[in-house]
Design an enzyme around this catalytic site. Structure first.
Site: not given
Ligand code: GUN
Length: 376
Positions: A92, A95, A271
């Protein structure tokens, strides 16, 4: 990365597919255990691979950048070499974490300035910087840098935030395309749909994201305080637009029921910290509902945790013993619960896949939802 759509359910939007990466294949629908710091908390690699049968795990750019830092990960030859997980990984982008975890933030066109939750030090994440960091971490799938606005945002804020996410996406794509992977295998970039609970914004965002023609697409900004029914409605709106021949990833979701509802609406990847985080607090997810292992009810229940459970821990230990471990604050309690819950989540998506392939997903799913919703 390649995605092959293998089966589609005739009565819903559920699909079964196969993702191929340089670190191996992923059968979809899939759940990705969260390994924030490059480790799935409390779970050895041996169990993660052989018992839970994780096909892909997730890491967090925000956390890994702050600790151990990029030099250490690059020195190891990337995250796969550092943590020993030789199957696919996804990072991820930060953000979400920058907004939920870090201290004082300044959101600007350029990016986000934030303070580390560890030592208060100041950092700047821009789309370009995040792409460089994700290249260095070396996951097979890199997420675009986005702003995840709260589920309660008003229309004007949601619109501005979505537009900023789109401009950041342009910059992510540019940087991604002008840089190379560092460790000799390919990396894919997944853009993220935003737009809060507003259908017209979600449509606009899904169209923008689809126009990038990425290897896969994500749906963000859900399960962040909006009603569950709104979340399902937004998934439907977005999945009407996102390409069918690319995997769709619903970020940060959710309960076992949320996952089945997502699969029915055409989501392929999920996830969530729930199986591990709630597991560490004594909550077990089973086929027959939720068990709170701290409950007195289990004090002298010497039966297996789950007689026909998906993991070896389910028959190796009794309910009474696991309750005792939680009460005594033994580390083993958290380990058993994490292994059990993750094995259960992977079993659940595996069963969903089997029923999509067998053609009876639409009768299996409501019966399963009913079972899962019980409190034991
Ligand atoms: N993990 C859960 N929701 C989000 C999201 O909207 N953006 C990002 N980057 N990770 C997340």
């Amino acid at each position: 990365m390649k995605f092959e759509l293998q089966y589609t359910d005739p009565k819903s939007n559920a699909r079964a597919g196969l993702i191929t990466t340089d670190h191996g294949q992923i059968e979809t629908p899939i759940f990705m255990p969260v390994g924030t710091l490059g480790t799935v908390k409390g779970v050895h690699l041996h169990e993660l691979k052989n018992d839970i049968k994780a096909q892909i795990i997730l890491g967090n750019t925000y956390h890994l950048y702050l600790r151990p830092g990029l030099d250490i990960i690059e020195g190891a030859g990337g995250l796969h070499k550092f943590n020993g997980f030789d199957r696919p990984m996804l990072t991820d982008s930060g953000g979400f974490q920058v907004f939920s975890l870090s201290g004082i933030r300044k959101l600007r066109e350029e990016g986000v300035e934030f303070r580390s939750h560890i030592d208060g030090s100041k950092h700047l994440f821009t789309p370009e910087r995040v792409m460089d960091i994700e290249r260095t971490i070396g996951a097979d799938i890199m997420m675009a840098f986005d702003e995840c606005a709260p589920g309660t945002s008003d229309y004007n804020y949601a619109k501005k935030s979505m537009e900023l996410t789109h401009r950041w996406l342009d910059r992510c794509c540019a940087r991604f395309n002008e840089t190379e992977p560092k460790y000799g295998y390919n990396q894919s970039l997944f853009p993220i749909v935003q737009g809060c609970v507003y259908p017209d914004l979600r449509r606009q965002s899904a169209e923008y994201i689809a126009s990038k023609n990425a290897d896969g697409n994500a749906i963000g900004g859900l399960a962040v305080g909006e009603p569950t029914e709104k979340m399902y409605e937004m998934i439907e709106v977005v999945n009407e637009i996102l390409p069918k021949d690319k995997p769709r990833y619903l970020m940060g979701v959710g309960t076992p029921v949320n996952i089945l509802e997502g699969i029915e609406r055409g989501v392929d990847m999920f996830d969530c910290v729930m199986p591990t985080r709630n597991g560490r607090n004594g909550m077990l997810f089973t086929k027959d509902g939720i068990m709170n292992m701290r409950n007195k009810k289990w004090e002298n229940d010497y039966s297996p945790i789950e007689a026909d459970g998906a993991s070896y821990v389910d028959t190796m230990y009794s309910r009474a013993y696991l309750r005792h471990l939680f009460h005594a604050q033994e580390l083993l309690a958290m380990q058993i619960a994490s292994i059990h819950n993750l094995a259960f989540y992977l079993w659940l998506v595996g069963e969903a896949r089997k029923h999509i392939i067998a053609g009876d997903f639409s009768t299996w799913k409501p019966a399963m939802v009913k079972r899962l919703s019980t409190r034991l």
